[in-house]
Design an enzyme around this catalytic site. Structure first.
Site, mmCIF file in Angstrom:
data_model
loop_
_atom_site.group_PDB
_atom_site.id
_atom_site.type_symbol
_atom_site.label_atom_id
_atom_site.label_comp_id
_atom_site.label_asym_id
_atom_site.label_seq_id
_atom_site.Cartn_x
_atom_site.Cartn_y
_atom_site.Cartn_z
ATOM 1 N N GLY A 13 0.797 -1.228 0.000
ATOM 2 C CA GLY A 13 0.000 0.000 0.000
ATOM 3 C C GLY A 13 0.825 1.271 0.000
ATOM 4 O O GLY A 13 0.351 2.321 0.443
ATOM 5 N N ASN A 15 1.573 2.954 -2.643
ATOM 6 C CA ASN A 15 0.883 3.864 -3.564
ATOM 7 C C ASN A 15 -0.338 4.479 -2.888
ATOM 8 O O ASN A 15 -0.627 5.663 -3.083
ATOM 9 C CB ASN A 15 0.507 3.144 -4.858
ATOM 10 C CG ASN A 15 1.666 3.095 -5.836
ATOM 11 O OD1 ASN A 15 2.019 4.090 -6.459
ATOM 12 N ND2 ASN A 15 2.320 1.931 -5.936
ATOM 13 N N ARG A 66 -14.638 -16.691 -10.125
ATOM 14 C CA ARG A 66 -14.222 -15.301 -10.300
ATOM 15 C C ARG A 66 -15.425 -14.364 -10.389
ATOM 16 O O ARG A 66 -15.414 -13.256 -9.875
ATOM 17 C CB ARG A 66 -13.363 -15.195 -11.578
ATOM 18 C CG ARG A 66 -12.549 -13.933 -11.655
ATOM 19 C CD ARG A 66 -11.704 -13.896 -12.923
ATOM 20 N NE ARG A 66 -10.637 -14.866 -12.928
ATOM 21 C CZ ARG A 66 -9.430 -14.655 -12.405
ATOM 22 N NH1 ARG A 66 -9.148 -13.511 -11.822
ATOM 23 N NH2 ARG A 66 -8.503 -15.579 -12.468
ATOM 24 N N MET A 91 -3.485 -7.661 -7.056
ATOM 25 C CA MET A 91 -2.817 -8.729 -7.786
ATOM 26 C C MET A 91 -3.758 -9.863 -8.201
ATOM 27 O O MET A 91 -3.368 -11.027 -8.222
ATOM 28 C CB MET A 91 -1.636 -9.262 -6.961
ATOM 29 C CG MET A 91 -0.595 -8.192 -6.626
ATOM 30 S SD MET A 91 0.025 -7.231 -8.049
ATOM 31 C CE MET A 91 1.262 -8.362 -8.657
ATOM 32 N N ILE A 93 -6.282 -10.962 -11.463
ATOM 33 C CA ILE A 93 -6.718 -10.599 -12.815
ATOM 34 C C ILE A 93 -8.223 -10.344 -12.782
ATOM 35 O O ILE A 93 -8.974 -11.101 -12.155
ATOM 36 C CB ILE A 93 -6.344 -11.717 -13.809
ATOM 37 C CG1 ILE A 93 -4.832 -11.722 -13.997
ATOM 38 C CG2 ILE A 93 -7.070 -11.530 -15.136
ATOM 39 C CD1 ILE A 93 -4.314 -12.853 -14.862
ATOM 40 N N ASN A 108 -5.065 1.570 -13.574
ATOM 41 C CA ASN A 108 -4.078 0.643 -12.996
ATOM 42 C C ASN A 108 -2.684 1.236 -13.108
ATOM 43 O O ASN A 108 -2.384 1.968 -14.061
ATOM 44 C CB ASN A 108 -4.114 -0.686 -13.766
ATOM 45 C CG ASN A 108 -3.154 -1.710 -13.186
ATOM 46 O OD1 ASN A 108 -3.056 -1.878 -11.958
ATOM 47 N ND2 ASN A 108 -2.424 -2.400 -14.040
ATOM 48 N N SER A 137 3.910 2.600 -15.624
ATOM 49 C CA SER A 137 2.868 3.073 -16.541
ATOM 50 C C SER A 137 1.535 3.147 -15.817
ATOM 51 O O SER A 137 1.212 2.276 -15.002
ATOM 52 C CB SER A 137 2.704 2.098 -17.715
ATOM 53 O OG SER A 137 3.929 1.855 -18.355
ATOM 54 N N ASP A 146 -2.965 -5.748 -18.631
ATOM 55 C CA ASP A 146 -1.929 -4.697 -18.662
ATOM 56 C C ASP A 146 -1.829 -4.048 -20.052
ATOM 57 O O ASP A 146 -0.755 -3.595 -20.458
ATOM 58 C CB ASP A 146 -0.567 -5.267 -18.253
ATOM 59 C CG ASP A 146 -0.575 -5.770 -16.816
ATOM 60 O OD1 ASP A 146 -1.312 -5.199 -16.002
ATOM 61 O OD2 ASP A 146 0.142 -6.737 -16.526
ATOM 62 N N GLN A 174 8.933 6.836 -8.611
ATOM 63 C CA GLN A 174 8.214 7.438 -9.739
ATOM 64 C C GLN A 174 6.711 7.170 -9.619
ATOM 65 O O GLN A 174 5.889 8.057 -9.879
ATOM 66 C CB GLN A 174 8.728 6.878 -11.065
ATOM 67 C CG GLN A 174 10.163 7.241 -11.374
ATOM 68 C CD GLN A 174 10.350 8.739 -11.548
ATOM 69 O OE1 GLN A 174 9.481 9.414 -12.078
ATOM 70 N NE2 GLN A 174 11.467 9.241 -11.081
HETATM 71 C C1 GAR Z 1 3.482 -1.418 -7.369
HETATM 72 O O1 GAR Z 1 4.845 -1.367 -7.664
HETATM 73 C C2 GAR Z 1 2.661 -1.625 -8.606
HETATM 74 O O2 GAR Z 1 3.259 -1.081 -9.748
HETATM 75 C C3 GAR Z 1 2.604 -3.124 -8.704
HETATM 76 O O3 GAR Z 1 2.468 -3.558 -7.388
HETATM 77 C C4 GAR Z 1 3.170 -2.661 -6.531
HETATM 78 C C5 GAR Z 1 2.303 -2.363 -5.326
HETATM 79 O O4 GAR Z 1 3.031 -1.653 -4.370
HETATM 80 N N1 GAR Z 1 1.478 -3.547 -9.499
HETATM 81 C C6 GAR Z 1 1.497 -4.606 -10.301
HETATM 82 O O5 GAR Z 1 2.448 -5.344 -10.393
HETATM 83 C C7 GAR Z 1 0.211 -4.841 -11.077
HETATM 84 N N2 GAR Z 1 0.406 -5.750 -12.130
HETATM 85 P P1 GAR Z 1 2.291 -0.972 -3.132
HETATM 86 O O6 GAR Z 1 1.346 -2.008 -2.526
HETATM 87 O O7 GAR Z 1 3.396 -0.624 -2.189
HETATM 88 O O8 GAR Z 1 1.554 0.243 -3.635
#
Ligand code: GAR
Length: 216
Positions: A13, A15, A66, A91, A93, A108, A137, A146, A174
């Site tokens: 978490g 982000n 699902r 994580m 799909i 995403n 991205s 993706d 970033q």
């Molecule tokens: C992030 O780096 C994000 O880009 C990646 O998971 C991480 C989550 O970090 N997402 C993916 O791989 C999606 N396919 P966080 O839980 O610390 O935000």
């Protein structure tokens, strides 16, 4: 009315934290009305609780398939009245059922310079390929894994002695500035998915999305 975000996560978490920090400083005119995780033990859920946010855990293992799992998530997200659904390290799909329900409102973040390296282990794959540039991205989510229309990408240089840990750390830095910035565009009503592609301030973006140096 303040733009409402539902944040979906499965992990740390960080982000989510960057989004909350941007809200706190006034850089992101939005509020998080739900943090939803498929994993009860995700540190991001504890982080959300500490911040006093509404949380929900919907464990995919509790559902027969699902579709049932996704219907449960949709019910919870819609009850929270989300204007934008933010995938921040979620994580699982998502099937067309979920993706179509939130078309144009589902964003995403992916840790590679898409269209390179969809899927997992992106940092290791960039290192193994000897790439000079790597990054993250942000894209609207469509049926393709993706592969949805790009909003913005941020690059980092790959250093000679980088490993997965050092490289992912720089990419995450970033991510933490790019995600709040893109969500601000959403919150200000400037960013939309149209039949022509991604539109910012009435202009259709290039297929590669913006890079953070671009003024916006
Ligand atoms: C992030 O780096 C994000 O880009 C990646 O998971 C991480 C989550 O970090 N997402 C993916 O791989 C999606 N396919 P966080 O839980 O610390 O935000």
């Amino acid at each position: 009315m303040t733009h409402r975000l539902a944040v979906l996560l499965s992990g740390a978490g960080t982000n989510l934290q960057a989004i909350l920090d941007a809200i706190a400083t006034g850089d992101l005119p939005a509020r998080v009305t739900l943090v939803l995780s498929n994993r009860a033990g995700a540190p991001g859920v504890a982080r959300a609780r500490r911040a006093g946010l509404p949380t929900a855990v919907i464990d995919h293992r509790d559902y027969p398939d699902r579709e049932a799992f996704e219907r449960a998530m949709i019910g919870r997200i819609d009850a929270a009245g989300a204007d934008t659904v933010v995938l921040a390290g979620f994580m699982r799909i998502l099937s067309p059922l979920f993706v179509r329900h939130y078309r144009g409102r589902l964003i995403n973040i992916h840790p590679s310079l898409l269209p390179k390296y969809p899927g997992l282990d992106t940092h290791a794959r960039a290192l193994a390929a000897g790439d000079a540039r790597h990054g993250c991205s942000l894209h609207f989510v469509t049926d393709e894994l993706d592969g949805g229309p790009l909003i913005a990408r941020a690059e980092v240089a790959v250093e000679q002695n980088d490993n997965v840990e050092t490289l992912s750390k720089r990419v995450q830095q970033q991510e933490h500035s790019l995600y709040p910035r893109v969500l601000r565009w959403r919150a200000e009503g400037r960013l939309h998915l149209t039949d022509q592609g991604v539109e910012l301030d009435g202009e259709t973006l290039p297929a590669s999305g913006l890079s953070p140096g671009t003024p916006a």
